[in-house]
Design a protein around this motif. Structure first.
Motif, PDB file in Angstrom:
ATOM      1  N   ALA A  18      27.051  74.831  22.447  1.00  0.00           N
ATOM      2  CA  ALA A  18      27.594  75.187  23.764  1.00  0.00           C
ATOM      3  C   ALA A  18      28.908  75.951  23.614  1.00  0.00           C
ATOM      4  O   ALA A  18      29.159  76.940  24.315  1.00  0.00           O
ATOM      5  CB  ALA A  18      27.798  73.922  24.594  1.00  0.00           C
ATOM      6  N   ALA A  19      29.752  75.515  22.652  1.00  0.00           N
ATOM      7  CA  ALA A  19      31.041  76.183  22.442  1.00  0.00           C
ATOM      8  C   ALA A  19      30.844  77.608  21.929  1.00  0.00           C
ATOM      9  O   ALA A  19      31.599  78.516  22.281  1.00  0.00           O
ATOM     10  CB  ALA A  19      31.899  75.373  21.472  1.00  0.00           C
ATOM     11  N   ILE A  20      29.821  77.802  21.107  1.00  0.00           N
ATOM     12  CA  ILE A  20      29.537  79.138  20.560  1.00  0.00           C
ATOM     13  C   ILE A  20      29.118  80.087  21.685  1.00  0.00           C
ATOM     14  O   ILE A  20      29.594  81.227  21.770  1.00  0.00           O
ATOM     15  CB  ILE A  20      28.456  79.043  19.455  1.00  0.00           C
ATOM     16  N   ILE A  42      30.569  83.963  20.587  1.00  0.00           N
ATOM     17  CA  ILE A  42      30.710  84.273  19.162  1.00  0.00           C
ATOM     18  C   ILE A  42      29.387  84.103  18.421  1.00  0.00           C
ATOM     19  O   ILE A  42      29.372  84.019  17.197  1.00  0.00           O
ATOM     20  CB  ILE A  42      31.793  83.391  18.504  1.00  0.00           C
ATOM     21  N   ARG A  43      28.278  84.053  19.155  1.00  0.00           N
ATOM     22  CA  ARG A  43      26.960  83.910  18.506  1.00  0.00           C
ATOM     23  C   ARG A  43      26.751  84.969  17.423  1.00  0.00           C
ATOM     24  O   ARG A  43      26.255  84.635  16.346  1.00  0.00           O
ATOM     25  CB  ARG A  43      25.864  83.967  19.581  1.00  0.00           C
ATOM     26  N   PRO A  44      27.126  86.246  17.652  1.00  0.00           N
ATOM     27  CA  PRO A  44      26.881  87.242  16.583  1.00  0.00           C
ATOM     28  C   PRO A  44      27.684  86.977  15.313  1.00  0.00           C
ATOM     29  O   PRO A  44      27.431  87.593  14.286  1.00  0.00           O
ATOM     30  CB  PRO A  44      27.325  88.573  17.213  1.00  0.00           C
ATOM     31  N   LEU A  45      28.675  86.073  15.380  1.00  0.00           N
ATOM     32  CA  LEU A  45      29.546  85.868  14.222  1.00  0.00           C
ATOM     33  C   LEU A  45      29.127  84.687  13.360  1.00  0.00           C
ATOM     34  O   LEU A  45      29.698  84.471  12.294  1.00  0.00           O
ATOM     35  CB  LEU A  45      30.995  85.624  14.687  1.00  0.00           C
ATOM     36  N   VAL A  46      28.142  83.891  13.814  1.00  0.00           N
ATOM     37  CA  VAL A  46      27.929  82.601  13.150  1.00  0.00           C
ATOM     38  C   VAL A  46      27.493  82.725  11.699  1.00  0.00           C
ATOM     39  O   VAL A  46      27.678  81.781  10.928  1.00  0.00           O
ATOM     40  CB  VAL A  46      26.908  81.701  13.906  1.00  0.00           C
ATOM     41  N   ARG A  84      39.041  83.578  18.413  1.00  0.00           N
ATOM     42  CA  ARG A  84      38.005  83.091  19.326  1.00  0.00           C
ATOM     43  C   ARG A  84      37.241  81.909  18.726  1.00  0.00           C
ATOM     44  O   ARG A  84      36.888  80.971  19.437  1.00  0.00           O
ATOM     45  CB  ARG A  84      37.061  84.234  19.705  1.00  0.00           C
ATOM     46  N   VAL A  85      37.003  81.958  17.398  1.00  0.00           N
ATOM     47  CA  VAL A  85      36.348  80.799  16.769  1.00  0.00           C
ATOM     48  C   VAL A  85      37.264  79.575  16.884  1.00  0.00           C
ATOM     49  O   VAL A  85      36.813  78.463  17.182  1.00  0.00           O
ATOM     50  CB  VAL A  85      36.004  81.088  15.287  1.00  0.00           C
ATOM     51  N   ALA A  86      38.563  79.798  16.685  1.00  0.00           N
ATOM     52  CA  ALA A  86      39.501  78.677  16.784  1.00  0.00           C
ATOM     53  C   ALA A  86      39.519  78.115  18.206  1.00  0.00           C
ATOM     54  O   ALA A  86      39.615  76.896  18.404  1.00  0.00           O
ATOM     55  CB  ALA A  86      40.900  79.116  16.368  1.00  0.00           C
ATOM     56  N   LEU A  87      39.407  78.991  19.201  1.00  0.00           N
ATOM     57  CA  LEU A  87      39.362  78.505  20.585  1.00  0.00           C
ATOM     58  C   LEU A  87      38.063  77.737  20.840  1.00  0.00           C
ATOM     59  O   LEU A  87      38.067  76.702  21.514  1.00  0.00           O
ATOM     60  CB  LEU A  87      39.494  79.674  21.567  1.00  0.00           C
ATOM     61  N   ALA A  88      36.959  78.230  20.280  1.00  0.00           N
ATOM     62  CA  ALA A  88      35.688  77.508  20.425  1.00  0.00           C
ATOM     63  C   ALA A  88      35.779  76.141  19.747  1.00  0.00           C
ATOM     64  O   ALA A  88      35.276  75.148  20.269  1.00  0.00           O
ATOM     65  CB  ALA A  88      34.551  78.324  19.807  1.00  0.00           C
ATOM     66  N   ARG A  89      36.459  76.107  18.597  1.00  0.00           N
ATOM     67  CA  ARG A  89      36.587  74.864  17.839  1.00  0.00           C
ATOM     68  C   ARG A  89      37.356  73.809  18.634  1.00  0.00           C
ATOM     69  O   ARG A  89      36.989  72.633  18.647  1.00  0.00           O
ATOM     70  CB  ARG A  89      37.312  75.182  16.511  1.00  0.00           C
ATOM     71  N   VAL A  90      38.404  74.244  19.310  1.00  0.00           N
ATOM     72  CA  VAL A  90      39.177  73.265  20.080  1.00  0.00           C
ATOM     73  C   VAL A  90      38.464  72.967  21.404  1.00  0.00           C
ATOM     74  O   VAL A  90      38.467  71.832  21.883  1.00  0.00           O
ATOM     75  CB  VAL A  90      40.647  73.725  20.259  1.00  0.00           C
TER      76      VAL A  90
END
Ligand SMILES: Nc1ncnc2c1ncn2[C@@H]1O[C@H](COP(=O)(O)OP(=O)(O)OP(=O)(O)O)[C@@H](O)[C@H]1O
Ligand SMILES: [Mg+2]
Lengths: 218, 232
Positions: free
Chosen positions: A119-121, A126-130, A144-150
Motif C-alpha cells: 500500500a505504501a509503494i 514508487i512501484r517502478p523503483l522496487v 520518496r522511498v524514505a517517505l513510503a517507509r515512514v
C-alpha cells in the motif's frame, strides 16, 4: 483542537554551549508546522531531540495526553513519531525490505507487513523503483522511498528534516504532494525547511528558530 | 638436482593423495575453521559494543585490543602452556597437547584481529544507518544486525584475515599442541619440525597447500574489501 504534543523548557547542551532552549512547544493534532531558521539555528537539533536521537532535557513532556520522558526515550514512541533525515539513508537491501523494516521491527506479521508495504509503494508512486538497488536511486527517489517507509508505519507525528533540499522542481513537486497527502490524512507534521524552499502547502503554521530559540511567526 | 627431485616427490604426494599428508591438512583446517567459528560471533559482538557504547574504560580496552594485535603468537602459546600445564591453574582439565588447546590458542590469536576489524568497520559505518533503525522502532539486536549488515564486507575481510593468520601460525600450535602425529600435527608444525628430520618432500607439499590457501584467503580478502568500497 487538542494538543498532540507539548513540552516546556526543552534544552540541549553540549559542554557550555546551549544548542536548544525552547521555552514552550505545542503541536496541535492534524496541524502542519514549518520550522524555519538560519543555518545552525537548531532545526535539526529540535527534530532529533523529539525523535529520540539526541538526548535533551524537558520539564514537562506530554504526548497524546500522556506524560512521557524525553530521555530516556520510550521505545514505543518510535511507533507514533516518525523521523526522516535530511538526506535519508536506505538500507542496502531492497526497496521493499526498507519499507517492511519498521513493520517487522514493531511486530507486524509477515502478511500484514507485505500488505502495508504494498500500500505504501502505491501511495508513494514508487512501484517502478522496487527492483532498483536502493544505493542506485537518485536523491529524489530516495526521499520518496524514505517517505513510503515512514508512512507504512502510520505514525501520528512526522518529523521531516528538509525533505525537499537538493531536489529539482519535479522532485520537489512529487515530495510536496506526498506531504500534502499526509496532512490530509489528519496527521501532524513538523517540517524543517529554508525560506527559499518553503513548501507550497496551505494552512500551515510557521515556527521560526534563532540560536536555539523558538518564536511563532505570522 | 635434489630440489627438482624433491618437488617431483612433493607433487606426487599431493596428487596421489598421500594419506599422512592429507591428514595433516585436514587437522589444520579442522582446528582453524573450528576456532574461527567459535570466536567470530563473540568477537563481532565485542567489536560492535566497543564501537557503539560509551562506558568508562572503553578507550583502554580499545588500546589493549590493538596491542594484542601485535602479540607474538609464541607468547600466546607460552601463556596458554603455563595455564594448561599439569601444575598450572587449569592443569586439571588435561588439555595440554590436545586439539582443544590448539583451538583455544587460535581463538586467542584471532580474537583481537576480528574485534579490531569489526570495531573500525562499525565506526566507519554511516551513523544514519543506526539512527534509521532506531527511529523505525528497532530494538538493540535488530539495530546491531542492520548496522553489521551494512558493513558485512568489512566483517568478512576480518574473518579472512583471522583465518590467514591462524592457519599459518606455528608458535602457539607447537607449544600447546606438541606436533603429535595424527593428532596435533598441523601444516605449520609439520613443516617446521618434520623437515629437519629429512621429510623434505612432505614439507614442500605442505608448503604448496599452505601457500595456495594463503593466496586464496588474500584474494578473498581483497575481493571483500573491493566489494565493500564499491558500494560507497
Ligand atoms: N554534537 C554537537 N556538538 C556541538 N555542537 C553541535 C552538535 N550538534 C549540533 N551542534 C551545533 O548546534 C547548532 C544547531 O545545529 P542544527 O544542525 O540543529 O542546525 P540547523 O538549524 O538544522 O541548520 P541547517 O539549516 O544548516 O541544517 C549548530 O551550531 C551546530 O554546530
Ligand atoms: Mg539541519
Amino acid at each position: 483542537m487538542s494538543h498532540l504534543l507539548s513540552c516546556h523548557s526543552l534544552k540541549r547542551q553540549q559542554g557550555d554551549r546551549v544548542l536548544l532552549s525552547v521555552d514552550q512547544l505545542v503541536l496541535e493534532l492534524g496541524q502542519t508546522y514549518l520550522l524555519t531558521g538560519a543555518n545552525g539555528a537548531g532545526k535539526t537539533t529540535l527534530l532529533r531531540a523529539l525523535a529520540g536521537l539526541d538526548s535533551a532535557r524537558c520539564a514537562n513532556f506530554e504526548f497524546e495526553g500522556v506524560q512521557r520522558s524525553l530521555s530516556p526515550y520510550p521505545r514505543k514512541l518510535h511507533r507514533r513519531i516518525g523521523f526522516v533525515h535530511h538526506h535519508p539513508i536506505l538500507f542496502s537491501t531492497s526497496v521493499v525490505a526498507n519499507i517492511t523494516f519498521g513493520l517487522h521491527a514493531t511486530g507486524a506479521s509477515r502478511p500484514e507487513a507485505a500488505q502495508r508495504a504494498d500500500a505504501a509503494i502505491t501511495w508513494a508512486g514508487i512501484r517502478p523503483l522496487v527492483d532498483t538497488p536502493p544505493q542506485a536511486l537518485s536523491a529524489g527517489e530516495k526521499q520518496r522511498v524514505a517517505l513510503a517507509r515512514v508512512h507504512a508505519m502510520d505514525p501520528v507525528l512526522y518529523l521531516l528534516d528538509e525533505p525537499t533540499a537538493n531536489l529539482d522542481e519535479n522532485g520537489r513537486d512529487l515530495v510536496t504532494r506526498l506531504i500534502d497527502a499526509i496532512s490530509k490524512e489528519g496527521r501532524t507534521l513538523l517540517i524543517a525547511c529554508h525560506d527559499r524552499e518553503l513548501l507550497n502547502l496551505s494552512g500551515v503554521t510557521r515556527l521560526n528558530m534563532t540560536a536555539g530559540r523558538l518564536e511563532v511567526a505570522s | 638436482m635434489q630440489l627438482i627431485e624433491t618437488t617431483q616427490e612433493a607433487l606426487r604426494l599431493l596428487f596421489v593423495g598421500d594419506s599422512e599428508l592429507w591428514q595433516i591438512v585436514w587437522i589444520s583446517l579442522k582446528i582453524s575453521i573450528g576456532a574461527l567459528l567459535l570466536v567470530t560471533p563473540l568477537a563481532i559482538v565485542a567489536g560492535y559494543l566497543l564501537a557503539t557504547q560509551r562506558f568508562p574504560g572503553r578507550r583502554i580496552l580499545v588500546v589493549v585490543v590493538q596491542a594484542l594485535f601485535a602479540f607474538p603468537t609464541v607468547v600466546v602459546g607460552l601463556l596458554l602452556y603455563m595455564l594448561l600445564s599439569r601444575h598450572g591453574p587449569l592443569g586439571s582439565l588435561q588439555l595440554l597437547f590436545t586439539q582443544t588447546a590448539m583451538v583455544i590458542g587460535q581463538m586467542l590469536i584471532a580474537a583481537p584481529i576480528l574485534i579490531a576489524f569489526t570495531l573500525s568497520a562499525v565506526q566507519g559505518a554511516d551513523a544514519r544507518v543506526r539512527e534509521t533503525a532506531i527511529v523505525l522502532g528497532a530494538g538493540r539486536v535488530r539495530t546491531a544486525l542492520s548496522v553489521l549488515r551494512e558493513v558485512r564486507f568489512g566483517v568478512m575481510a576480518a574473518v579472512f584475515n583471522g583465518f590467514g593468520r591462524v592457519i599459518s601460525e606455528v608458535g602457539c600450535a607447537l607449544m600447546v599442541g606438541g606436533n603429535i602425529a595424527g593428532m596435533t600435527r598441523n601444516m605449520p608444525t609439520a613443516i617446521a619440525l618434520e623437515t629437519t628430520k629429512g621429510e623434505f618432500a612432505q614439507g614442500v607439499a605442505l608448503g604448496i597447500v599452505l601457500m595456495t590457501l594463503a593466496l586464496s584467503v588474500n584474494f578473498a580478502m581483497s575481493w571483500a574489501q573491493g566489494a565493500g568500497d564499491q558500494r560507497r
